[in-house]
Design an enzyme around this catalytic site. Structure first.
Site, mmCIF file in Angstrom:
data_model
loop_
_atom_site.group_PDB
_atom_site.id
_atom_site.type_symbol
_atom_site.label_atom_id
_atom_site.label_comp_id
_atom_site.label_asym_id
_atom_site.label_seq_id
_atom_site.Cartn_x
_atom_site.Cartn_y
_atom_site.Cartn_z
ATOM 1 N N HIS A 1 80.110 -18.839 -75.237
ATOM 2 C CA HIS A 1 78.700 -18.763 -75.626
ATOM 3 C C HIS A 1 77.806 -19.616 -74.734
ATOM 4 O O HIS A 1 76.695 -19.984 -75.116
ATOM 5 C CB HIS A 1 78.513 -19.138 -77.103
ATOM 6 C CG HIS A 1 79.053 -18.111 -78.040
ATOM 7 N ND1 HIS A 1 78.888 -18.161 -79.400
ATOM 8 C CD2 HIS A 1 79.766 -16.977 -77.804
ATOM 9 C CE1 HIS A 1 79.470 -17.120 -79.962
ATOM 10 N NE2 HIS A 1 80.014 -16.384 -79.005
ATOM 11 N N ARG B 1 77.328 -19.637 -93.611
ATOM 12 C CA ARG B 1 76.570 -19.251 -92.418
ATOM 13 C C ARG B 1 75.073 -19.314 -92.678
ATOM 14 O O ARG B 1 74.301 -19.764 -91.825
ATOM 15 C CB ARG B 1 76.960 -17.834 -91.986
ATOM 16 C CG ARG B 1 76.183 -17.334 -90.783
ATOM 17 C CD ARG B 1 76.605 -15.941 -90.375
ATOM 18 N NE ARG B 1 75.833 -15.486 -89.226
ATOM 19 C CZ ARG B 1 76.084 -14.367 -88.567
ATOM 20 N NH1 ARG B 1 77.069 -13.573 -88.938
ATOM 21 N NH2 ARG B 1 75.348 -14.021 -87.530
ATOM 22 N N ASN C 1 84.884 -18.239 -84.440
ATOM 23 C CA ASN C 1 83.911 -19.142 -83.816
ATOM 24 C C ASN C 1 83.911 -20.509 -84.481
ATOM 25 O O ASN C 1 84.232 -20.626 -85.667
ATOM 26 C CB ASN C 1 82.508 -18.518 -83.915
ATOM 27 C CG ASN C 1 82.289 -17.441 -82.884
ATOM 28 O OD1 ASN C 1 82.677 -17.589 -81.738
ATOM 29 N ND2 ASN C 1 81.664 -16.348 -83.297
ATOM 30 N N TYR D 1 73.321 -15.950 -75.487
ATOM 31 C CA TYR D 1 73.301 -17.236 -76.188
ATOM 32 C C TYR D 1 72.527 -18.295 -75.414
ATOM 33 O O TYR D 1 72.124 -19.307 -75.981
ATOM 34 C CB TYR D 1 74.732 -17.724 -76.450
ATOM 35 C CG TYR D 1 75.420 -16.958 -77.551
ATOM 36 C CD1 TYR D 1 75.258 -17.320 -78.885
ATOM 37 C CD2 TYR D 1 76.225 -15.856 -77.261
ATOM 38 C CE1 TYR D 1 75.877 -16.607 -79.905
ATOM 39 C CE2 TYR D 1 76.845 -15.142 -78.268
ATOM 40 C CZ TYR D 1 76.663 -15.519 -79.581
ATOM 41 O OH TYR D 1 77.280 -14.810 -80.589
ATOM 42 N N CYS E 1 86.373 -13.627 -76.742
ATOM 43 C CA CYS E 1 84.982 -13.350 -77.110
ATOM 44 C C CYS E 1 84.617 -11.982 -76.545
ATOM 45 O O CYS E 1 85.203 -11.531 -75.551
ATOM 46 C CB CYS E 1 84.060 -14.422 -76.531
ATOM 47 S SG CYS E 1 82.310 -14.238 -76.959
#
Length: 421
Positions: free
Chosen positions: A194, A90, A144, A244, A164
């Site tokens: 998102h 990440r 995700n 987002y 989500c």
């Protein structure tokens, strides 16, 4: 009833377990299995999970294992919350795209594509093992990028629904602002995972009065501040975008911010170390306050409601989920995975009808849908050309010079997770 959590060693898990304990009448679990290859983390998380169950008087058994086949054997539902490559991957997703002036984020843009490429093959392998060991089980995907992962699962014929926490977070926030119970609010939640807008907020069901104009009039400044977007933008949209959308509506501003502060991954990694220290305390028998800063607010409530509906344990009629479009949004292909209100039951999720959608939203949604299709092709079949094509299609990248450079960076940083590289 048996439920298996893949990625059970996540620091998220006590949030989930707390929901299972509090809402045991909604989802009466007999057995909860936490599976994770990181057995040291798993033991700490499971210890706290058992203490949470004991404190709240839940009679269910919590079991741990590193053996996936044993974990899913005979399960009624399997919840996926894994992170291939961990926080280290990440950190890369949030860093190298900035070198090209593009947003660095784990689900959006080039970083989101990298996560999809790492994740889809692993999830599909897990799903095949679920199909062999628990052919009737529902797979609930919280991993995700949820839209792409759910599409991969559905395309492969699995019994899957994506989840989500954005919608339930909005529902809870709006209910508090309006002074009503969350269950009294129905969101006209439209878009992709998102990439969504609240185009209506209705009292007492999908046909109730729309109180979105009141929300914007009375609380627009507060909502805009929470989203870190300008209030005039919300007024212009006549809708409330997911946070987002800031990566799209304020891309360059976000890039400047990200270049001048530590990554979210680094922050989360530090937080996880602290959480694991707390979890090791044998006196701790509730989720610690710090967990709220980890993210995933109301994840447990959403997961319980969805699992209960899919397993016939409750009749919660409407939930926001990720599932096939099937004509719901006529400007998208039927096999696009959309995030909308749906009627959920033992046969799965059926999207509710959506009225006309603002062309300002349909254009971006169609663009990102095309990108997601190409991203899934790259995840399934590999190859530099497919990665480049997906990046060219993404509205936050587009230019060939950027897409070409990002392709090389993506492959270089993820080679160990890409069988074809």
């Amino acid at each position: 009833m048996k439920l298996t959590v893949v990625g059970g060693g996540s620091t998220y898990t006590p949030e989930l377990v707390d929901g299972f304990a509090r809402l045991r009448d909604t989802l009466p679990l007999d057995e909860l299995v936490l599976v994770d290859p990181a057995t040291d983390r798993l033991d700490l998380v499971a210890g706290l999970a058992r203490r949470i169950f004991a404190r709240q008087g839940h009679p269910g058994r919590i079991r741990t294992t590193a053996d996936l086949d044993a974990a899913v054997d005979g399960a009624d539902a399997v919840l996926l919350q894994l992170r291939v490559g961990g926080q280290a991957a990440r950190e890369q997703d949030e860093t190298w795209p900035l070198e090209c002036g593009c947003v660095g984020q784990e689900t959006t843009g080039a970083g989101g594509l990298a996560k999809a490429l790492r994740t889809v093959p692993v999830v599909l392998d897990i799903a095949e093992r679920v199909r062999r060991r628990a052919p009737g089980a529902w797979i609930i995907d919280f991993t995700n990028p949820v839209g792409i992962v759910t599409r991969a699962l559905l395309q492969a014929g699995h019994r899957a629904v994506g989840l989500c926490n954005v919608a339930i977070g909005f529902q809870r926030r709006f209910a508090a602002l309006l002074g009503v119970a969350p269950a009294d609010l129905h969101l006209n939640h439209v878009g992709l995972n998102h990439l969504t807008w609240e185009t209506g907020v209705r009292l007492a069901g999908p046909e109730g009065d729309d109180v979105l104009p009141k929300l914007l009039t009375d609380h627009g400044d507060e909502i805009a501040a929470a989203l870190r977007l300008p209030r005039p933008l919300l007024d212009h949209l006549g809708a409330i975008p997911s946070y987002y959308l800031r990566y799209y509506y304020a891309h360059d501003e976000v890039v400047r911010e990200l270049r001048t502060k530590p990554s979210r991954a680094a922050e989360v990694a530090r937080m996880e170390k602290e959480l694991l220290t707390l979890y090791a305390d044998p006196a701790l028998d509730e989720k610690p306050a710090l967990l709220a800063r980890r993210g995933g607010a109301y994840y447990s409530e959403a997961a319980v409601d969805l699992a209960a509906a899919l397993l016939g344990a409750a009749a919660s009629p409407y939930q926001v989920v990720n599932t096939y479009n099937r004509g719901t949004l006529p400007f998208l292909p039927d096999d696009a995975v959309i995030e909308v209100q749906a009627a959920v039951g033992q046969k799965g999720a059926t999207p509710l009808a959506v009225g006309p959608v603002n062309p300002l939203f349909t254009g971006l949604t169609a663009n990102v849908t095309a990108y997601e299709h190409l991203a899934l092709e790259a995840a399934l079949h590999g190859g530099r050309d497919r990665v480049l094509t997906a990046l060219l299609a993404h509205p936050l990248i587009g230019q060939y010079e950027y897409a070409d450079a990002l392709t090389d960076r993506l492959i270089a940083h993820n080679r160990e997770h890409l069988a074809w590289a």
